[in-house]
Design an enzyme around this catalytic site. Structure first.
Site, short mmCIF file in Angstrom:
data_model
loop_
_atom_site.label_atom_id
_atom_site.label_comp_id
_atom_site.label_asym_id
_atom_site.label_seq_id
_atom_site.Cartn_x
_atom_site.Cartn_y
_atom_site.Cartn_z
N ASP A 27 0.81 -1.22 0.00
CA ASP A 27 0.00 0.00 0.00
C ASP A 27 0.85 1.28 0.00
OD1 ASP A 27 -2.07 -1.88 0.42
OD2 ASP A 27 -1.92 -1.65 2.58
N GLU A 197 -11.40 -0.28 -3.43
CA GLU A 197 -10.69 0.35 -2.31
C GLU A 197 -9.46 1.06 -2.86
OE1 GLU A 197 -9.83 -3.04 0.18
OE2 GLU A 197 -8.29 -3.80 -1.18
#
Ligand code: FUB
Length: 440
Positions: A27, A197
């Site tokens: 991420d 997401e």
């Protein structure tokens, strides 16, 4: 708690993917800060993994050239979060923003044992980009199911926007000046197709881009949409990262020294979806602003070559021209690089205002230029005083900004120095000016 664990990888030809192989990271949120370095704020997949529950102990990574990465160490762990879930873990995809001298580190974390219903966006702050973060609590009024993956854009006018989203819903809203509370309500971001997401928002040539992970079963891809406003509505533009081989996908896009990059993760090292590794590859735009499909490589990216000025150990910063006149103008080339053209005509000029002189004293100016002329000149004035004619030599073409004119000038204390470059001595284009205060 701050634990410093600095490890430097040196002298590689290219970055290789994954770029971080000492611990598992995912991420990545990448930013270029005022010190001229690029920083990655990443999730940390703790090894051995158990689902994504144990993710914890965020590390920050920095680089001056995109190839040699420094692990700046751990900046925050769940034990430091007084309001967090008692069992710890679940420190998921973070981001960082900088405003008014403070770095704001945003991270999603549950406040209760029922983790997926109690997400909140925590905020830790520091005066430094990669250390001394202290938790300040969570963004009030937000919380609940799948409220993950915060991302913050500080716009050119210093207004800041927060985005987040999981469970197929993406929301955005403006932050107050405190950077820790929302002005008004969060809005659902309209126009995204198949949002899952991992929202990330950046701006290029006045256009806002919202990138995100889609819902492709077991193999999420990255899609994007654009808007001329920071909170949409958005126009869906397509897929730009095909599956990486990892069940999740999550990335960020950043420009570093004129080149755009995608930061993302895969599971190349572990072959496990919860022991992921950060990668970098080049990202290119088409002329209409669309993003080309990113080619995932094992080689990664090449080092950004340092100019002679960058090799000097100076506290340098880049100063942008604030006005032009007399036929000179600010232009943008196809790669999005800005430069000043039209400095050939008599009376043409560009001016750099609000140049910081710190305590006052000698400053080295590094003027990056392109010219086809064998020997052109620029006329330099500092705070209204006629200073010098600078010789600039041919770089071979008007699009080859390899010329660097260095000169040392006195600056006044504070932030109000004015530096003017005037033309009239041959066509010269100026890409940027770097300023470094000298000691003594
Ligand atoms: O890393 C945990 C979660 O997996 C992130 O929050 C999502 O974006 C996905 O990458």
């Amino acid at each position: 708690m701050n634990i410093k664990n600095t490890a430097l990888q040196v002298n590689k030809q290219s970055s290789h993917n994954p770029i971080i192989d000492k611990i598992y990271t995912a991420d990545p949120s990448a930013h270029v800060w005022e010190d001229g370095k690029v920083y990655i704020y990443a999730s940390h997949d703790m090894d051995p993994a158990r689902g994504c529950d144990l993710m914890d102990r965020y590390h920050v990574f920095s680089s001056a050239d995109m190839v040699n990465w420094v692990d700046e160490g751990e900046i925050l762990r769940s034990e430091d979060v007084a309001w967090g879930r008692p069992e710890g873990g679940f420190m998921w995809a973070p981001d960082c923003a900088y405003k008014n001298g403070t770095y704001y580190f945003y991270y999603p974390h549950p406040s209760g044992s029922a983790w997926n219903d109690t997400w909140k966006i925590g905020v830790a702050t520091s005066k430094k980009p990669a250390s001394e973060f202290v938790d300040q609590g969570y963004v009030p009024g937000l919380g609940g199911f799948a409220l993950i993956d915060p991302c913050v854009l500080v716009d050119d006018d210093e207004r800041a926007y927060m985005y987040y989203g999981g469970g197929s819903r993406c929301e955005g809203g403006e932050l107050n000046d405190d950077m820790m509370s929302i002005k008004g309500d969060m809005l659902e971001m309209e126009g995204l197709e198949d949002f899952h997401e991992a929202a990330w928002v950046f701006k290029r040539q006045g256009l806002y881009y919202l990138t995100y992970a889609d819902n492709l079963e077991g193999n999420n891809r990255m899609r994007y949409a654009t808007s001329d406003k920071p909170l949409g509505p958005w126009t869906y533009r397509g897929i730009f990262l095909e599956p990486t081989g990892c069940s999740t996908t999550h990335g960020s896009v950043a420009e570093f020294k004129g080149q755009w990059y995608l930061f993302y993760h895969n599971q190349e090292i572990s072959n496990e979806g919860n022991l992921r590794s950060v990668c970098i590859d080049y990202l290119y735009f088409n002329e209409d602003g669309s993003i080309q499909t990113v080619v995932q490589t094992k080689e990664g990216v090449l080092p950004v070559v340092h100019t002679p000025s960058e090799a000097l150990d100076l506290n340098r910063y880049e100063s942008a021209a604030s006005s032009t006149g007399g036929g000179a103008s600010l232009e943008t080339d196809k790669q999005g690089n800005r430069f000043i053209s039209g400095l050939g005509g008599e009376g043409s000029y560009c001016e750099f205002e609000h140049v910081a002189g710190e305590q006052g004293g000698r400053a080295a100016l590094f003027i990056h230029y392109a010219t086809e002329e064998r020997l052109a000149k620029l006329h330099l004035t500092v705070n209204g005083s006629d200073y010098s004619l600078l010789n600039v030599r041919s770089t071979g073409s008007l699009s080859e900004f390899s010329g660097e004119a260095r000169i040392t000038v006195p600056l006044e204390p504070g932030h109000n120095n004015i530096i003017r470059l005037s033309g009239g001595y041959g066509e010269v284009r100026v890409a940027r000016m770097l300023v470094g205060m000298l000691e003594g």
